[in-house]
Structures are given as structure tokens and as C-alpha cells.
Design a protein around this motif. Sequence first.
Motif, mmCIF file in Angstrom:
data_model
loop_
_atom_site.group_PDB
_atom_site.id
_atom_site.type_symbol
_atom_site.label_atom_id
_atom_site.label_comp_id
_atom_site.label_asym_id
_atom_site.label_seq_id
_atom_site.Cartn_x
_atom_site.Cartn_y
_atom_site.Cartn_z
ATOM 1 N N THR A 6 38.531 -31.517 20.452
ATOM 2 C CA THR A 6 39.914 -31.047 20.541
ATOM 3 C C THR A 6 40.525 -31.593 21.820
ATOM 4 O OG1 THR A 6 39.477 -28.987 21.767
ATOM 5 C CG2 THR A 6 39.264 -28.897 19.360
ATOM 6 N N SER A 8 43.589 -30.274 23.132
ATOM 7 C CA SER A 8 44.525 -29.317 23.724
ATOM 8 C C SER A 8 44.057 -27.914 23.352
ATOM 9 C CB SER A 8 45.939 -29.533 23.165
ATOM 10 O OG SER A 8 45.943 -29.233 21.774
ATOM 11 N N PRO A 9 44.525 -26.898 24.091
ATOM 12 C CA PRO A 9 44.211 -25.519 23.704
ATOM 13 C C PRO A 9 44.675 -25.216 22.267
ATOM 14 C CG PRO A 9 45.097 -25.570 25.927
ATOM 15 C CD PRO A 9 45.237 -26.965 25.380
ATOM 16 N N THR A 12 42.172 -26.340 19.881
ATOM 17 C CA THR A 12 41.018 -25.433 19.914
ATOM 18 C C THR A 12 41.326 -24.168 19.110
ATOM 19 O OG1 THR A 12 40.155 -26.295 21.983
ATOM 20 C CG2 THR A 12 39.579 -24.026 21.456
ATOM 21 N N ASP A 34 30.286 -24.493 30.379
ATOM 22 C CA ASP A 34 30.575 -24.165 31.767
ATOM 23 C C ASP A 34 31.847 -23.330 31.892
ATOM 24 O OD1 ASP A 34 28.389 -25.638 32.513
ATOM 25 O OD2 ASP A 34 29.559 -27.476 32.873
ATOM 26 N N LEU A 35 32.057 -22.788 33.070
ATOM 27 C CA LEU A 35 33.321 -22.098 33.365
ATOM 28 C C LEU A 35 34.477 -23.062 33.108
ATOM 29 C CD1 LEU A 35 33.033 -20.125 36.734
ATOM 30 C CD2 LEU A 35 33.517 -19.217 34.455
ATOM 31 N N GLY A 36 35.480 -22.588 32.383
ATOM 32 C CA GLY A 36 36.637 -23.426 32.110
ATOM 33 C C GLY A 36 36.467 -24.355 30.919
ATOM 34 N N ALA A 37 35.323 -24.273 30.244
ATOM 35 C CA ALA A 37 35.087 -25.162 29.097
ATOM 36 C C ALA A 37 36.050 -24.849 27.949
ATOM 37 C CB ALA A 37 33.639 -25.025 28.631
ATOM 38 N N GLY A 38 36.348 -23.565 27.774
ATOM 39 C CA GLY A 38 37.251 -23.191 26.677
ATOM 40 C C GLY A 38 36.691 -22.104 25.767
ATOM 41 N N LYS A 39 35.678 -21.395 26.229
ATOM 42 C CA LYS A 39 35.071 -20.336 25.402
ATOM 43 C C LYS A 39 36.091 -19.233 25.088
ATOM 44 C CE LYS A 39 31.859 -19.626 28.561
ATOM 45 N NZ LYS A 39 32.330 -20.671 29.504
ATOM 46 N N THR A 40 36.747 -18.746 26.139
ATOM 47 C CA THR A 40 37.728 -17.675 25.912
ATOM 48 C C THR A 40 38.899 -18.197 25.083
ATOM 49 O OG1 THR A 40 37.097 -16.613 27.998
ATOM 50 C CG2 THR A 40 39.194 -15.951 27.044
ATOM 51 N N CYS A 41 39.327 -19.408 25.359
ATOM 52 C CA CYS A 41 40.411 -20.018 24.586
ATOM 53 C C CYS A 41 40.070 -20.037 23.093
ATOM 54 C CB CYS A 41 40.667 -21.439 25.102
ATOM 55 S SG CYS A 41 41.946 -22.339 24.215
ATOM 56 N N GLU A 105 30.245 -14.768 25.032
ATOM 57 C CA GLU A 105 30.255 -15.840 26.026
ATOM 58 C C GLU A 105 29.027 -15.701 26.906
ATOM 59 O OE1 GLU A 105 34.012 -16.824 27.948
ATOM 60 O OE2 GLU A 105 35.040 -15.403 26.633
ATOM 61 N N ARG A 132 37.669 -31.589 24.738
ATOM 62 C CA ARG A 132 36.535 -30.683 24.559
ATOM 63 C C ARG A 132 35.758 -31.104 23.330
ATOM 64 N NH1 ARG A 132 39.399 -29.530 28.919
ATOM 65 N NH2 ARG A 132 38.983 -27.466 29.785
HETATM 66 N N1 ADP Z 1 41.033 -28.860 24.383
HETATM 67 C C1 ADP Z 1 41.041 -27.693 25.076
HETATM 68 N N2 ADP Z 1 40.483 -26.585 24.532
HETATM 69 C C2 ADP Z 1 40.444 -25.434 25.224
HETATM 70 N N3 ADP Z 1 40.948 -25.237 26.451
HETATM 71 C C3 ADP Z 1 41.526 -26.311 27.043
HETATM 72 C C4 ADP Z 1 41.599 -27.567 26.382
HETATM 73 N N4 ADP Z 1 42.228 -28.428 27.206
HETATM 74 C C5 ADP Z 1 42.516 -27.736 28.315
HETATM 75 N N5 ADP Z 1 42.113 -26.464 28.241
HETATM 76 C C6 ADP Z 1 42.237 -25.445 29.315
HETATM 77 O O1 ADP Z 1 40.931 -25.135 29.780
HETATM 78 C C7 ADP Z 1 40.869 -23.769 30.172
HETATM 79 C C8 ADP Z 1 39.747 -23.061 29.426
HETATM 80 O O2 ADP Z 1 39.599 -21.784 29.982
HETATM 81 P P1 ADP Z 1 38.723 -20.645 29.316
HETATM 82 O O3 ADP Z 1 38.917 -20.627 27.856
HETATM 83 O O4 ADP Z 1 39.024 -19.387 30.065
HETATM 84 O O5 ADP Z 1 37.244 -21.171 29.661
HETATM 85 P P2 ADP Z 1 35.855 -20.364 29.630
HETATM 86 O O6 ADP Z 1 36.049 -19.081 28.894
HETATM 87 O O7 ADP Z 1 34.904 -21.302 28.934
HETATM 88 O O8 ADP Z 1 35.461 -20.172 31.060
HETATM 89 C C9 ADP Z 1 42.235 -23.167 29.871
HETATM 90 O O9 ADP Z 1 42.988 -23.169 31.052
HETATM 91 C C10 ADP Z 1 42.824 -24.127 28.847
HETATM 92 O O10 ADP Z 1 44.222 -24.159 28.878
#
Ligand code: ADP
Length: 143
Positions: A6, A8-9, A12, A34-41, A105, A132
Motif C-alpha cells: 500500500t 497511503s493510509p 491500507t 515496528d512502531l509507525g509501520a501502520g498496525k493501528t492504521c 498489536e 508498506r
Molecule cells: N501506506 C501506509 N499505510 C499505513 N500508514 C501509513 C502509510 N503511509 C504512511 N502512513 C503513516 O504511518 C503511520 C502509521 O502509524 P500507526 O498505524 O499508528 O503505526 P503502528 O500502530 O504500527 O505503530 C501513520 O502516521 C500513517 O499516516
Amino acid sequence: MRTVETNSPEETWALAAGLADELEAGAVMALHGDLGAGKTCFIQGFAAALGIDEPITSPTYTLIGEYEGRLPLHHIDLYRLSGPEEALGIGLEEYFDASGITAIEWAERAEGILPDNLLHIEIRADQKTGTRTFRIYREGENA
Ligand SMILES: Nc1ncnc2c1ncn2[C@@H]1O[C@H](COP(=O)(O)OP(=O)(O)O)[C@@H](O)[C@H]1O
Ligand SMILES: [Mg+2]
């Protein structure tokens, strides 16, 4: 095993929505990355597809969030968990029943007490492009 990229969010969220259509009550997803990977997203997109309009956050002091949608969603974030013993202490097993969908997560922190029917979702972020890469596979299926 499925591999999906993906960019973009929103993409995802669309991936998560597709999975929300496929999964049935009792499903347990283990999210890795990892942190910021996109799990919560991913879980936010999944929740939206279940008709949940409450925001899904990662609360600081609670490990578990429960949301009512087309199916109940249990969102568990084990980032602050010390290990499997503490997972048992918070009664994690209660959530692995047939009534809803559970998304975990940092699920590897509860290794050994997770159910057999786990659906693994591994997310790898490419820091340069923002892409991602999702790898989705069943427990026991070759990763
Ligand atoms: N392709 C993508 N899929 C998901 N999130 C993305 C993507 N590109 C950028 N992002 C950004 O990455 C961040 C993911 O954060 P988050 O979901 O909280 O991560 P995690 O829960 O894994 O720590 C968000 O700020 C989101 O906007
Ligand atoms: Mg998170």
C-alpha cells in the motif's frame, strides 16, 4: 500467503476493509511491525468497515479497547506488556471466543497463549518511499 503493497493510509484502509468482509466472528489477527509501520492504521480501516465510527486509538494505560460494530471488535495493544505471564493476568484468553474479531498489536509478546487459528499480518515500512508491504498468512502456513 498474500503479499500486498500500500502507498497511503487510504490504501491500507481499503486492504483492511477487504479483510473485514472475509473474516468471521472468532477470528484473531496478530499484527507485527515496528512502531509507525501502520498496525493501528490497518485496524482503524478494519473498524470503519465494520461500521464502527468511534475513533480507534492506542490508549496509554489500557491494553484493550472494545468497540461495537457489525461484529464486536476487540483491539489489543501489547506494546507495554512485559511478557506472556502478564498477558494471562489481564485475561487475554477471554477475547479469543466466537463472538467477535480480535486484533492484537505486538502479538509476539503473548506468544504461547494465542489461539491456533491466528491470522498473521506483518507490515514492513520502506522509510524512503512510504510504501508498506503487508504479508498475510495463517498460523502454520509457511511464511
Ligand atoms: N501506506 C501506509 N499505510 C499505513 N500508514 C501509513 C502509510 N503511509 C504512511 N502512513 C503513516 O504511518 C503511520 C502509521 O502509524 P500507526 O498505524 O499508528 O503505526 P503502528 O500502530 O504500527 O505503530 C501513520 O502516521 C500513517 O499516516
Ligand atoms: Mg499502534
